[in-house]
Write an enzyme that holds these catalytic residues in place. Structure first.
Site, PDB file in Angstrom:
ATOM      1  N   ASP A   7       0.859  -1.180   0.000  1.00 13.84           N
ATOM      2  CA  ASP A   7       0.000   0.000   0.000  1.00 13.84           C
ATOM      3  C   ASP A   7       0.899   1.235   0.000  1.00 13.84           C
ATOM      4  O   ASP A   7       1.759   1.376   0.869  1.00 13.84           O
ATOM      5  CB  ASP A   7      -0.897  -0.006   1.243  1.00 13.84           C
ATOM      6  CG  ASP A   7      -1.853   1.171   1.280  1.00 13.84           C
ATOM      7  OD1 ASP A   7      -2.491   1.455   0.239  1.00 13.84           O
ATOM      8  OD2 ASP A   7      -1.959   1.816   2.341  1.00 13.84           O
ATOM      9  N   GLU A  92      -1.225  -1.168  -5.797  1.00 11.03           N
ATOM     10  CA  GLU A  92      -2.460  -0.598  -6.331  1.00 11.03           C
ATOM     11  C   GLU A  92      -2.130   0.112  -7.635  1.00 11.03           C
ATOM     12  O   GLU A  92      -1.065   0.702  -7.768  1.00 11.03           O
ATOM     13  CB  GLU A  92      -3.031   0.444  -5.371  1.00 11.03           C
ATOM     14  CG  GLU A  92      -3.518  -0.083  -4.060  1.00 11.03           C
ATOM     15  CD  GLU A  92      -3.927   1.038  -3.133  1.00 11.03           C
ATOM     16  OE1 GLU A  92      -5.120   1.153  -2.856  1.00 11.03           O
ATOM     17  OE2 GLU A  92      -3.033   1.797  -2.719  1.00 11.03           O
ATOM     18  N   CYS A 142     -12.445  -5.288   4.928  1.00 12.26           N
ATOM     19  CA  CYS A 142     -11.813  -6.049   6.005  1.00 12.26           C
ATOM     20  C   CYS A 142     -11.050  -7.221   5.388  1.00 12.26           C
ATOM     21  O   CYS A 142     -11.630  -8.037   4.676  1.00 12.26           O
ATOM     22  CB  CYS A 142     -12.865  -6.570   6.982  1.00 12.26           C
ATOM     23  SG  CYS A 142     -12.173  -7.585   8.303  1.00 12.26           S
ATOM     24  N   CYS A 145     -12.642 -10.678   7.117  1.00 13.74           N
ATOM     25  CA  CYS A 145     -13.934 -11.270   6.754  1.00 13.74           C
ATOM     26  C   CYS A 145     -14.468 -10.809   5.391  1.00 13.74           C
ATOM     27  O   CYS A 145     -15.423 -11.376   4.892  1.00 13.74           O
ATOM     28  CB  CYS A 145     -14.975 -10.979   7.834  1.00 13.74           C
ATOM     29  SG  CYS A 145     -15.592  -9.284   7.856  1.00 13.74           S
ATOM     30  N   CYS A 160     -13.285  -3.356  11.662  1.00 13.00           N
ATOM     31  CA  CYS A 160     -14.400  -3.884  10.884  1.00 13.00           C
ATOM     32  C   CYS A 160     -15.687  -3.778  11.692  1.00 13.00           C
ATOM     33  O   CYS A 160     -15.751  -4.223  12.841  1.00 13.00           O
ATOM     34  CB  CYS A 160     -14.129  -5.335  10.497  1.00 13.00           C
ATOM     35  SG  CYS A 160     -15.468  -6.061   9.506  1.00 13.00           S
ATOM     36  N   CYS A 163     -17.022  -7.872  11.885  1.00 15.87           N
ATOM     37  CA  CYS A 163     -16.373  -8.914  12.703  1.00 15.87           C
ATOM     38  C   CYS A 163     -15.514  -8.350  13.836  1.00 15.87           C
ATOM     39  O   CYS A 163     -15.057  -9.104  14.693  1.00 15.87           O
ATOM     40  CB  CYS A 163     -15.519  -9.834  11.831  1.00 15.87           C
ATOM     41  SG  CYS A 163     -13.983  -9.101  11.229  1.00 15.87           S
ATOM     42  N   ASP A 170      -3.415   0.998   6.887  1.00 17.73           N
ATOM     43  CA  ASP A 170      -2.574   0.759   5.717  1.00 17.73           C
ATOM     44  C   ASP A 170      -2.106  -0.698   5.649  1.00 17.73           C
ATOM     45  O   ASP A 170      -1.959  -1.265   4.572  1.00 17.73           O
ATOM     46  CB  ASP A 170      -1.373   1.703   5.713  1.00 17.73           C
ATOM     47  CG  ASP A 170      -1.787   3.155   5.560  1.00 17.73           C
ATOM     48  OD1 ASP A 170      -2.828   3.413   4.920  1.00 17.73           O
ATOM     49  OD2 ASP A 170      -1.075   4.034   6.068  1.00 17.73           O
TER      50      ASP A 170
END
Length: 191
Positions: A7, A92, A142, A145, A160, A163, A170
């Site tokens: 990232d 990315e 997340c 999950c 999250c 969950c 990051d």
């Protein structure tokens, strides 16, 4: 194979990997660039030949410094991939970053592109592929999950809502980048 997700950031750390490595200081990189721009602006206003020569000198010095800084970060990324037996490094695709973030500049876009270029040729020496994935929601999803929501992320904190998974935002995004690469290669798309 094992994938290292990376990232990239315009503030905080320059790069965060899916293995938990926090590399470089984007704030320091931006500070150095701002200092260079400030000095260059003052010299341009002076308008003398001496000021022009000084402006060239500080421009060359800044270019060498920033190239070295990005080289060191790229070495650390590749070292992280090698140490973890990764077959690929995923970034990315930041082609349209200027439309997505505040205070985006050509410098930041250039720095990301230059960093990825350095990683590509260093990774090639180790037989590691370097790819880009769609950045959509990597920081809101997340990695535990799969639940995606804008309120999962609060600046640098990720929690999250479904969950309860908590981590550095990051780091969570880097894990999602790696997961997206794996999913894309298993299914043939970014889905």
């Amino acid at each position: 194979g094992v994938v290292l997700g990376v990232d990239l950031n315009v503030d905080g750390y320059v790069a965060v990997t899916s293995t938990g490595a926090f590399l470089g200081n984007a704030d320091y990189l931006n500070h150095r660039r701002d200092e260079y721009e400030r000095r260059r602006g003052k010299l341009q206003q002076t308008g003398t030949r001496s000021a022009h020569l000084t402006m060239q000198s500080i421009g060359d010095r800044f270019a060498r410094w920033s190239a070295d800084y990005l080289h060191r970060i790229s070495k650390a990324i590749v070292r992280e991939a090698v140490e973890n037996d990764c077959t690929a490094i995923a970034f990315e695709n930041l082609k349209n970053i200027r439309e997505r973030i505040l205070n985006a500049s050509k410098f930041q876009q250039w720095a990301f592109k230059e960093l990825q270029r350095h990683v590509e040729y260093k990774a090639e020496e180790h037989g590691i592929d370097v790819e880009q994935v769609d950045p959509e929601n990597t920081s809101r999803r997340c990695s535990h999950c799969g639940f995606t929501h804008p309120d999962n992320r609060d600046v640098e904190a990720f929690e999250c809502l479904k969950c309860g998974y908590e981590n550095h935002a990051d780091y969570n995004a880097a894990k999602n980048i790696g997961l997206r690469y794996l999913r894309r290669n298993q299914t043939g798309d970014d889905g």
